[in-house]
Design a protein around this motif. Structure first.
Motif, mmCIF file in Angstrom:
data_model
loop_
_atom_site.group_PDB
_atom_site.id
_atom_site.type_symbol
_atom_site.label_atom_id
_atom_site.label_comp_id
_atom_site.label_asym_id
_atom_site.label_seq_id
_atom_site.Cartn_x
_atom_site.Cartn_y
_atom_site.Cartn_z
ATOM 1 N N MET A 63 0.618 -1.050 -0.287
ATOM 2 C CA MET A 63 -0.006 -0.113 0.096
ATOM 3 C C MET A 63 0.766 1.403 0.345
ATOM 4 N N ALA A 81 -1.786 -7.130 3.295
ATOM 5 C CA ALA A 81 -2.571 -6.172 2.575
ATOM 6 C C ALA A 81 -1.990 -4.585 2.436
ATOM 7 N N TYR A 91 -13.822 2.439 -12.999
ATOM 8 C CA TYR A 91 -12.410 1.875 -12.722
ATOM 9 C C TYR A 91 -12.020 0.763 -12.123
ATOM 10 N N VAL A 107 -13.944 -0.947 -9.552
ATOM 11 C CA VAL A 107 -13.764 -1.328 -8.321
ATOM 12 C C VAL A 107 -15.122 -0.485 -7.461
ATOM 13 N N THR A 149 -14.139 1.546 -2.234
ATOM 14 C CA THR A 149 -13.286 2.233 -2.670
ATOM 15 C C THR A 149 -12.810 3.738 -3.771
ATOM 16 N N LEU A 185 -10.478 -4.210 2.359
ATOM 17 C CA LEU A 185 -9.113 -4.481 1.288
ATOM 18 C C LEU A 185 -9.767 -3.712 0.174
ATOM 19 N N GLU A 186 -11.196 -3.649 0.061
ATOM 20 C CA GLU A 186 -11.494 -2.161 -1.169
ATOM 21 C C GLU A 186 -10.879 -0.808 -0.407
ATOM 22 N N CYS A 187 -11.302 -0.476 0.209
ATOM 23 C CA CYS A 187 -10.654 0.242 1.216
ATOM 24 C C CYS A 187 -9.206 0.513 0.911
ATOM 25 N N LYS A 214 -7.505 -0.154 -1.682
ATOM 26 C CA LYS A 214 -7.590 -0.445 -2.604
ATOM 27 C C LYS A 214 -7.543 0.858 -3.819
ATOM 28 N N SER A 220 -5.731 2.648 -2.059
ATOM 29 C CA SER A 220 -4.543 3.513 -2.527
ATOM 30 C C SER A 220 -3.829 4.015 -3.783
ATOM 31 N N GLU A 221 -4.502 2.913 -5.377
ATOM 32 C CA GLU A 221 -3.850 2.609 -6.172
ATOM 33 C C GLU A 221 -4.675 3.606 -7.228
#
Length: 305
Positions: free
Chosen positions: A1, A41, A246, A248, A252, A278-280, A282, A284-285
């Motif tokens: 992350m 993660a 996106y 997602v 996200t 994990l959705e949260c 993501k 950061s991408e």
């Protein structure tokens, strides 16, 4: 992350902090899966407070992962103190006692960050400074910050406290964005122009204090989550539209909206679902465009002048 520097410290932290306020609602095996999955993660920053579950949340967290020196060095632990039943307490004695209790429950020798929780109007900043000095010299706390404080309250502390205040935990979400909306309505005769927090957003940016938004998916004061709520049809339609672009989830995109702000914030999650966390993470991408950010802002009912 992706990581950022926390305030003016040399501490690299993930852009998402894992809030542990509800971990006492999990069975031991569930809590272990959640914490270990978070760390895998890259979400190894865990936010606690001595009042969460009356201290039980810190105990459950430590027990779930069999806290030991090896595990401890792989995570960043933050906790908060200062809220007592029916009052707030920033006295030297209470701060020191609180930290000892936090460390015992978390089964660790030190905290990476200690935040003062809600402002105490009876604060004696000299006592806070003495407590911070003792905690730093003893190695019990490495960095310090505040929560829910405005610029003048922070300035008062900074007059006496020699340690940098690296973070300020504040309520902020797409639907609770007064610290942003007031900046659009300077010197205007409308409700959005009311300065409710002393321009805390700009103050934290000027002084390199990392804002940690709490309740990033809530509307009102714990009234509910705006995602999927029929109270916000236009907002959810816009978020879903951008999420599809996106590929997602809506979670996200709502988190990416906060991360898009150049204040370099570190939102604190509240979910105990590893999948949702994990959705949260993501987010950061993803970097939303300026147009997407403003479309979401306006879809929440925020009006630009």
């Amino acid at each position: 992350m992706r990581t950022i520097k926390l305030g003016t410290s040399n501490l690299d932290v993930p852009v998402i902090a894992v809030g542990c306020m509800r971990i006492n609602g999990l069975e031991r095996a569930e809590a272990e899966r959640f914490v270990r999955g978070s760390m895998e993660a890259g979400a190894n920053f865990f936010d606690h407070a001595d009042i969460y579950g009356g201290g039980a949340c810190e105990e459950i967290f430590a027990d779930a992962i069999n806290m030991n020196a090896d595990i401890r060095e792989k995570m960043i632990l933050q906790s908060k103190c200062g809220i007592r039943t029916g009052m707030f307490d920033f006295s030297k004695e209470h701060i020191l006692d609180s930290v000892d209790g936090i460390l015992k429950r978390l089964k660790t020798d030190y905290l990476d960050i200690l935040l003062l929780h809600r402002p105490d109007t009876l604060v004696e900043p000299e006592e806070v400074a003495e407590a911070f000095d003792l905690l730093e010299r003893s190695g019990k706390v490495r960095h310090f910050g505040v929560s829910n404080q405005n610029p003048m309250q922070i300035q008062l502390l900074k007059k006496y406290v020699k340690q940098p205040l690296v973070a300020n935990q504040l309520q902020l979400s797409i639907t609770n964005a007064t610290m942003i909306t007031q900046g659009f309505n300077v010197n205007m005769a409308n409700e959005s122009a009311v300065n409710r927090d002393g321009s805390i957003l700009d103050f934290c940016r000027l002084h390199d204090i990392t804002i940690q938004p709490w309740s990033p998916f809530q509307y009102g004061f714990f009234e509910g989550v705006f995602l999927g709520s029929d109270k916000f049809p236009e907002l959810n339609q816009k978020i879903d539209e951008i999420a599809a672009k996106y590929d997602v989830s809506n979670t996200t995109i709502a988190m990416a909206w906060l991360l898009r702000h150049p204040a370099r914030m570190q939102p604190v999650t509240g979910t105990m679902s590893l999948e949702r966390l994990l959705e949260c993470a993501k987010a950061s991408e993803i970097t939303l465009t300026r147009q997407e950010w403003y479309e979401i802002f306006r879809a929440a009912g925020n009006v630009l002048p």
